[in-house]
Scaffold this active site. Structure first.
Site, PDB file in Angstrom:
ATOM      1  N   GLU A 118       0.869  -1.097  -0.069  1.00 31.68           N
ATOM      2  CA  GLU A 118      -0.058  -0.124  -0.142  1.00 31.68           C
ATOM      3  C   GLU A 118       0.941   1.321   0.022  1.00 31.68           C
ATOM      4  O   GLU A 118       1.919   1.434   0.765  1.00 31.68           O
ATOM      5  CB  GLU A 118      -0.835   0.154   1.348  1.00 31.68           C
ATOM      6  CG  GLU A 118      -1.952   1.170   1.233  1.00 31.68           C
ATOM      7  CD  GLU A 118      -2.802   1.334   2.438  1.00 31.68           C
ATOM      8  OE1 GLU A 118      -3.586   2.320   2.556  1.00 31.68           O
ATOM      9  OE2 GLU A 118      -2.622   0.469   3.237  1.00 31.68           O
ATOM     10  N   ASP A 170      10.672   6.313  -0.132  1.00 36.95           N
ATOM     11  CA  ASP A 170       9.957   6.365  -1.540  1.00 36.95           C
ATOM     12  C   ASP A 170       9.746   5.133  -2.071  1.00 36.95           C
ATOM     13  O   ASP A 170      10.405   4.237  -2.070  1.00 36.95           O
ATOM     14  CB  ASP A 170      11.367   6.970  -2.470  1.00 36.95           C
ATOM     15  CG  ASP A 170      10.855   7.685  -3.795  1.00 36.95           C
ATOM     16  OD1 ASP A 170       9.981   6.972  -4.251  1.00 36.95           O
ATOM     17  OD2 ASP A 170      11.704   8.135  -4.447  1.00 36.95           O
ATOM     18  N   ASP A 193      -1.985  12.259  -3.790  1.00 32.36           N
ATOM     19  CA  ASP A 193      -1.872  13.526  -4.001  1.00 32.36           C
ATOM     20  C   ASP A 193      -2.246  13.878  -5.414  1.00 32.36           C
ATOM     21  O   ASP A 193      -1.695  13.232  -6.443  1.00 32.36           O
ATOM     22  CB  ASP A 193      -0.487  14.331  -3.810  1.00 32.36           C
ATOM     23  CG  ASP A 193      -0.638  15.829  -3.721  1.00 32.36           C
ATOM     24  OD1 ASP A 193      -1.271  16.182  -4.631  1.00 32.36           O
ATOM     25  OD2 ASP A 193       0.225  16.455  -2.883  1.00 32.36           O
ATOM     26  N   ASP A 229     -10.645  10.571  -5.084  1.00 27.70           N
ATOM     27  CA  ASP A 229     -12.000  11.589  -5.357  1.00 27.70           C
ATOM     28  C   ASP A 229     -11.886  12.882  -6.147  1.00 27.70           C
ATOM     29  O   ASP A 229     -12.675  13.761  -6.200  1.00 27.70           O
ATOM     30  CB  ASP A 229     -12.455  12.212  -3.742  1.00 27.70           C
ATOM     31  CG  ASP A 229     -11.528  13.097  -3.046  1.00 27.70           C
ATOM     32  OD1 ASP A 229     -10.290  13.084  -3.655  1.00 27.70           O
ATOM     33  OD2 ASP A 229     -11.779  13.483  -1.977  1.00 27.70           O
ATOM     34  N   THR A 266     -12.980   5.883   4.514  1.00 24.24           N
ATOM     35  CA  THR A 266     -12.410   6.513   5.567  1.00 24.24           C
ATOM     36  C   THR A 266     -12.919   7.850   6.374  1.00 24.24           C
ATOM     37  O   THR A 266     -13.818   8.240   5.396  1.00 24.24           O
ATOM     38  CB  THR A 266     -10.802   6.779   5.064  1.00 24.24           C
ATOM     39  OG1 THR A 266     -11.152   7.670   3.970  1.00 24.24           O
ATOM     40  CG2 THR A 266      -9.901   5.656   4.511  1.00 24.24           C
ATOM     41  N   ARG A 267     -12.536   8.353   7.251  1.00 26.30           N
ATOM     42  CA  ARG A 267     -13.087   9.477   7.468  1.00 26.30           C
ATOM     43  C   ARG A 267     -12.952  10.699   6.701  1.00 26.30           C
ATOM     44  O   ARG A 267     -13.756  11.445   6.446  1.00 26.30           O
ATOM     45  CB  ARG A 267     -12.448   9.920   9.015  1.00 26.30           C
ATOM     46  CG  ARG A 267     -12.922  11.146   9.646  1.00 26.30           C
ATOM     47  CD  ARG A 267     -12.289  11.204  11.156  1.00 26.30           C
ATOM     48  NE  ARG A 267     -10.788  11.381  11.163  1.00 26.30           N
ATOM     49  CZ  ARG A 267     -10.007  11.254  11.995  1.00 26.30           C
ATOM     50  NH1 ARG A 267     -10.666  11.531  13.359  1.00 26.30           N
ATOM     51  NH2 ARG A 267      -8.665  11.426  11.981  1.00 26.30           N
ATOM     52  N   GLU A 269     -12.654  10.287   3.407  1.00 22.15           N
ATOM     53  CA  GLU A 269     -13.387   9.957   2.333  1.00 22.15           C
ATOM     54  C   GLU A 269     -14.837  10.300   2.695  1.00 22.15           C
ATOM     55  O   GLU A 269     -15.471  10.912   1.814  1.00 22.15           O
ATOM     56  CB  GLU A 269     -13.201   8.544   1.989  1.00 22.15           C
ATOM     57  CG  GLU A 269     -14.159   8.120   0.993  1.00 22.15           C
ATOM     58  CD  GLU A 269     -14.044   6.623   0.356  1.00 22.15           C
ATOM     59  OE1 GLU A 269     -14.744   6.064  -0.505  1.00 22.15           O
ATOM     60  OE2 GLU A 269     -13.150   5.919   1.026  1.00 22.15           O
TER      61      GLU A 269
END
Length: 287
Positions: A118, A170, A193, A229, A266-267, A269
Site C-alpha cells: 500500500e 520513496d 496527491d 475523489d 475512511t473519515r 473520504e
C-alpha cells in the site's frame, strides 16, 4: 514631532527589509572554506538522523541526491507521545527504511503470507482495519509521514496484528531496488496527491513509467487498486491504465469499479462524500 528611529544595522545572515537599500551581508562571509564545509556536513547529518532512537530515518535513501520528479513531499508534523512510543518500541520489529541497498525477502519478512503493498496510508486507520479483516494477507505499508507511521504501529500493536510492516521512504525506490520480480500479490494506491495544477501533473504517481515498474513486481493476476475523489485524476488514471499492455480492467464495462467491501470508508473520504465529491475505484489485473 519625534525623530525617526535609525534602522538597525544589518548583521550577517539578515535579510534587508523591502525598500532598504542596505545590502545584507552573506551569513558565510569571512568564514574559512573548511569551517563552512564542516558546518554544511554537520547540517546534512542532522537532517538525515532519525528523529527517534531506533526509529525511521529522515532520508533513508539519500533521496535528495537523486534527480527525479517526486509525487510526494515529506511531512514532519507533530508526533504524539503515543506515536513516539510506538516508533521507538516497534520500529526495530515492524519497520524498515527504504534505503535501496538490499532486496527484501518478503516470505521471510511476512512469515510466508501473500503480500499486498500500500502506497500512502495517511494515519493508518484504514490499513489497520484491512489488516484486521484479512489476517492471512501481509500489508507492506509505505509512507513518509512520521505521525502516521507511529499511529499505524500503535494500532497494530494495540490490536495484536502481526501482518503489517511499515516502510519509510520513496515507494519508487522500494519497487525498483528492493523487491524481486513477481513478488507482490497486489498494490493499493488510495487517494494519492492529485497535484491539481496543470504544471504539476507530471508529479502524479499514476503514469506509464510507474505502471511499467509495477507490472514487473506484481504476480500475474495480481490487482492494482487505485481510488481517488479527484475527477480529473480519475479520468487520467483510467486512460493510462486502459492503455497499458500489462493490465486489464476488471470492470466488465471497461470503466470504474464499485468500491470493494474490503476497502474501508475512511473519515477523510466520508467528509468528501458529504461535500458532494465522487469517489472512483479502479481495479486492474496484471496480465
Amino acid at each position: 514631532m519625534s525623530e525617526p528611529l535609525n534602522p538597525s544595522p544589518v548583521t550577517p545572515g539578515d535579510v534587508a527589509p523591502a525598500g532598504d537599500r542596505t545590502a545584507a551581508v552573506p551569513a558565510t562571509a569571512g568564514i574559512p572554506d573548511e569551517l563552512r564545509a564542516a558546518a554544511m556536513d554537520r547540517q546534512r547529518r542532522l537532517r538525515q538522523a532519525p528523529r527517534f532512537p531506533g526509529g525511521p530515518a529522515a532520508d533513508p535513501a539519500g533521496s535528495h541526491h537523486e534527480r527525479r520528479i517526486r509525487s510526494f513531499q515529506p511531512r514532519r508534523s507533530r508526533v504524539t507521545p503515543g506515536q513516539q512510543d510506538a516508533l521507538e518500541r516497534l520500529w526495530p520489529k515492524w519497520g524498515l527504511d527504504i534505503d535501496g541497498l538490499r532486496v527484501l525477502d518478503l516470505p521471510e519478512l511476512f512469515d510466508g503470507l501473500p503480500v499486498v503493498m500500500e502506497i500512502g496510508f495517511g494515519m493508518g486507520e484504514a490499513t489497520a482495519q484491512m489488516a484486521a479483516d484479512d489476517p492471512g494477507t501481509g500489508i507492506l505499508a509505505v509512507d513518509v509521514h512520521t505521525p502516521g507511521q507511529g499511529n499505524l504501529l500503535r494500532l497494530a500493536d494495540r490490536n495484536g496484528m502481526s501482518n503489517i510492516r511499515v516502510a519509510n521512504g520513496d515507494a519508487i525506490i522500494l519497487l525498483r531496488e528492493m523487491l524481486p520480480p513477481d513478488s507482490l500479490d497486489g498494490l493499493r494506491v488510495y487517494f494519492p496527491d492529485p497535484w491539481p495544477k496543470s504544471r504539476h501533473h507530471k508529479r502524479r504517481l499514476i503514469q506509464p513509467e510507474f505502471l511499467d515498474l509495477v507490472a514487473q513486481r506484481l504476480k500475474p493476476g495480481a490487482v492494482l487498486h487505485c481510488a481517488t475523489d479527484w475527477e480529473p485524476y480519475a479520468e487520467q488514471m483510467l486512460e493510462v491504465l486502459t492503455a497499458h499492455p500489462g493490465f486489464e480492467n476488471t470492470a466488465a464495462d471497461g470503466g470504474y469499479a464499485p468500491r470493494p467491501a474490503f476497502r474501508p470508508l475512511t473519515r477523510f473520504e466520508g467528509q468528501g462524500l458529504d461535500k458532494g465529491h465522487v469517489v472512483h475505484d479502479l481495479l486492474f489485473a496484471r496480465h
